[in-house]
Design a protein around this motif. Structure first.
Motif, mmCIF file in Angstrom:
data_model
loop_
_atom_site.group_PDB
_atom_site.id
_atom_site.type_symbol
_atom_site.label_atom_id
_atom_site.label_comp_id
_atom_site.label_asym_id
_atom_site.label_seq_id
_atom_site.Cartn_x
_atom_site.Cartn_y
_atom_site.Cartn_z
ATOM 1 N N PRO A 159 6.234 5.424 -15.915
ATOM 2 C CA PRO A 159 5.682 4.481 -15.288
ATOM 3 C C PRO A 159 4.250 4.562 -15.744
ATOM 4 C CG PRO A 159 6.522 6.414 -14.295
ATOM 5 C CD PRO A 159 6.291 6.786 -15.567
ATOM 6 N N SER A 160 3.770 2.805 -15.399
ATOM 7 C CA SER A 160 2.057 2.510 -16.090
ATOM 8 C C SER A 160 1.079 3.109 -14.955
ATOM 9 C CB SER A 160 2.087 0.877 -14.934
ATOM 10 O OG SER A 160 2.953 1.008 -16.284
ATOM 11 N N LEU A 161 1.489 3.223 -13.692
ATOM 12 C CA LEU A 161 1.152 3.811 -12.705
ATOM 13 C C LEU A 161 1.923 3.863 -11.225
ATOM 14 C CD1 LEU A 161 -1.812 3.727 -10.825
ATOM 15 C CD2 LEU A 161 -1.218 1.277 -9.486
ATOM 16 N N ARG A 162 1.327 6.054 -11.101
ATOM 17 C CA ARG A 162 1.950 6.890 -10.614
ATOM 18 C C ARG A 162 1.232 7.289 -8.994
ATOM 19 N NH1 ARG A 162 2.350 11.907 -12.413
ATOM 20 N NH2 ARG A 162 1.487 11.660 -14.406
ATOM 21 N N GLY A 163 1.161 7.716 -8.781
ATOM 22 C CA GLY A 163 0.694 8.812 -7.593
ATOM 23 C C GLY A 163 1.588 9.525 -6.441
ATOM 24 N N GLN A 164 0.517 9.662 -5.503
ATOM 25 C CA GLN A 164 1.401 10.570 -4.057
ATOM 26 C C GLN A 164 -0.013 10.411 -3.493
ATOM 27 O OE1 GLN A 164 1.191 14.646 -4.097
ATOM 28 N NE2 GLN A 164 3.261 14.448 -3.248
ATOM 29 N N VAL A 165 0.900 10.250 -2.046
ATOM 30 C CA VAL A 165 -0.197 9.167 -0.812
ATOM 31 C C VAL A 165 0.473 10.688 0.389
ATOM 32 C CG1 VAL A 165 -0.220 7.658 1.431
ATOM 33 C CG2 VAL A 165 1.384 7.171 -0.735
ATOM 34 N N LEU A 166 -1.148 10.949 0.624
ATOM 35 C CA LEU A 166 -1.751 12.318 0.799
ATOM 36 C C LEU A 166 -2.279 11.951 2.497
ATOM 37 C CD1 LEU A 166 -2.513 14.083 -1.701
ATOM 38 C CD2 LEU A 166 -0.295 14.710 -1.366
ATOM 39 N N ASP A 167 -2.206 12.855 3.238
ATOM 40 C CA ASP A 167 -2.423 12.783 4.959
ATOM 41 C C ASP A 167 -4.289 13.406 4.620
ATOM 42 O OD1 ASP A 167 -2.487 15.515 4.948
ATOM 43 O OD2 ASP A 167 -0.971 15.131 7.143
ATOM 44 N N PRO A 168 -4.873 13.683 5.457
ATOM 45 C CA PRO A 168 -5.946 14.477 4.846
ATOM 46 C C PRO A 168 -6.015 15.916 4.729
ATOM 47 C CG PRO A 168 -6.684 13.010 6.746
ATOM 48 C CD PRO A 168 -4.745 13.521 6.357
ATOM 49 N N SER A 169 -4.776 16.593 5.104
ATOM 50 C CA SER A 169 -4.882 17.437 4.745
ATOM 51 C C SER A 169 -4.305 17.781 3.283
ATOM 52 C CB SER A 169 -4.164 18.596 5.823
ATOM 53 O OG SER A 169 -2.727 17.775 5.733
ATOM 54 N N GLY A 170 -3.294 17.195 2.728
ATOM 55 C CA GLY A 170 -3.264 17.325 1.132
ATOM 56 C C GLY A 170 -1.306 17.384 1.462
ATOM 57 N N ALA A 171 -0.660 17.320 2.854
ATOM 58 C CA ALA A 171 0.568 16.755 2.933
ATOM 59 C C ALA A 171 0.510 15.785 2.532
ATOM 60 C CB ALA A 171 1.240 17.456 4.460
ATOM 61 N N ALA A 172 2.618 15.832 2.410
ATOM 62 C CA ALA A 172 2.856 13.977 2.315
ATOM 63 C C ALA A 172 2.945 13.292 2.841
ATOM 64 C CB ALA A 172 4.038 14.457 0.919
ATOM 65 N N ILE A 173 2.548 11.969 2.435
ATOM 66 C CA ILE A 173 3.502 10.839 3.733
ATOM 67 C C ILE A 173 4.274 9.474 2.890
ATOM 68 C CG2 ILE A 173 2.242 8.842 5.533
ATOM 69 C CD1 ILE A 173 -0.392 9.861 4.742
ATOM 70 N N PRO A 174 5.574 10.305 3.025
ATOM 71 C CA PRO A 174 6.251 9.125 2.803
ATOM 72 C C PRO A 174 7.075 7.717 3.403
ATOM 73 C CG PRO A 174 7.736 11.118 3.749
ATOM 74 C CD PRO A 174 6.283 11.720 4.076
ATOM 75 N N ALA A 175 6.794 7.504 5.180
ATOM 76 C CA ALA A 175 7.912 7.093 5.106
ATOM 77 C C ALA A 175 6.593 5.433 5.225
ATOM 78 C CB ALA A 175 7.721 6.940 6.995
ATOM 79 N N LEU A 176 5.794 4.652 4.622
ATOM 80 C CA LEU A 176 5.457 4.179 4.370
ATOM 81 C C LEU A 176 5.374 2.829 2.987
ATOM 82 C CD1 LEU A 176 3.001 4.858 1.985
ATOM 83 C CD2 LEU A 176 2.572 6.082 3.732
ATOM 84 N N THR A 177 5.144 2.116 2.767
ATOM 85 C CA THR A 177 4.798 1.095 1.821
ATOM 86 C C THR A 177 3.741 1.287 0.585
ATOM 87 O OG1 THR A 177 4.043 -1.085 2.944
ATOM 88 C CG2 THR A 177 6.040 -0.269 1.984
ATOM 89 N N VAL A 178 3.773 1.470 -0.494
ATOM 90 C CA VAL A 178 2.728 1.004 -1.513
ATOM 91 C C VAL A 178 2.187 -0.090 -2.272
ATOM 92 C CG1 VAL A 178 1.233 2.234 -2.917
ATOM 93 C CG2 VAL A 178 2.272 3.642 -1.451
ATOM 94 N N THR A 179 1.523 -1.348 -2.037
ATOM 95 C CA THR A 179 0.883 -2.082 -2.738
ATOM 96 C C THR A 179 -0.203 -2.222 -4.270
ATOM 97 O OG1 THR A 179 1.388 -3.152 -1.074
ATOM 98 C CG2 THR A 179 0.457 -4.584 -2.789
ATOM 99 N N VAL A 180 0.590 -3.143 -4.938
ATOM 100 C CA VAL A 180 -0.742 -3.000 -5.999
ATOM 101 C C VAL A 180 -1.269 -4.728 -6.018
ATOM 102 C CG1 VAL A 180 1.111 -2.692 -7.156
ATOM 103 C CG2 VAL A 180 -1.473 -2.186 -8.118
ATOM 104 N N VAL A 181 -1.815 -5.374 -6.634
ATOM 105 C CA VAL A 181 -1.968 -6.501 -6.634
ATOM 106 C C VAL A 181 -2.834 -6.174 -8.123
ATOM 107 C CG1 VAL A 181 -3.077 -8.536 -6.254
ATOM 108 C CG2 VAL A 181 -2.357 -6.941 -4.584
ATOM 109 N N GLY A 182 -1.591 -6.996 -9.588
ATOM 110 C CA GLY A 182 -2.586 -7.320 -10.259
ATOM 111 C C GLY A 182 -3.083 -8.060 -10.955
ATOM 112 N N PRO A 183 -4.166 -7.972 -12.751
ATOM 113 C CA PRO A 183 -4.877 -8.879 -13.381
ATOM 114 C C PRO A 183 -4.640 -10.641 -12.544
ATOM 115 C CG PRO A 183 -3.850 -7.930 -14.455
ATOM 116 C CD PRO A 183 -3.492 -7.787 -13.645
ATOM 117 N N THR A 184 -3.528 -11.400 -11.873
ATOM 118 C CA THR A 184 -2.809 -12.509 -11.893
ATOM 119 C C THR A 184 -3.088 -12.785 -10.807
ATOM 120 O OG1 THR A 184 -0.762 -11.900 -12.776
ATOM 121 C CG2 THR A 184 -2.111 -12.877 -14.781
#
Length: 120
Positions: free
Chosen positions: A24-49
């Motif tokens: 992957p060029s960009l990867r990571g994890q989505v966490l709540d304030p306690s550090g628990a994983a939050i899987p049911a959502l969408t992650v968006t990235v907007v590029g230079p163009t």
């Protein structure tokens, strides 16, 4: 001629397969304030163009964007009940994958109360 085209296609196939399975060029994890994983959502990235890409994290809340062109990207995560997460200026360079974990904060509902005085 057909034989040459077929041979060229076969020679290029391993390169295409490698490109499709690259890290992957960009990867990571989505966490709540306690550090628990939050899987049911969408992650968006907007590029230079201005190109927008969206992924759904895995059940462990891991997300990955593959084969991003070099440049600066903005990552956003939105989920009802949490503050929006946004990180701009994530620089993607060939061969240098970035890791960006998104820790969401619980949204605080703001209530406005208007009190008016009454003369008796």
């Amino acid at each position: 001629m057909l034989k040459g085209s077929l041979l060229l296609s076969l020679l290029l196939l391993p390169t295409w397969v490698i490109a499709q399975t690259s890290a992957p060029s960009l990867r990571g994890q989505v966490l709540d304030p306690s550090g628990a994983a939050i899987p049911a959502l969408t992650v968006t990235v907007v590029g230079p163009t201005g190109t927008k890409m969206v992924v759904q994290p895995t059940n462990k809340a891991n997300y990955a964007f593959r084969n991003l062109a070099p440049g600066a990207y903005t990552l956003t995560v939105s989920l009802k009940g949490f503050e929006d997460f946004a990180k701009a200026g994530i620089v993607i360079a060939r061969g240098k994958p970035q890791v960006m974990n998104a820790q969401l904060a619980v949204a605080v509902e703001k209530q406005q109360v208007t009190v008016t005085g009454h003369d008796h």
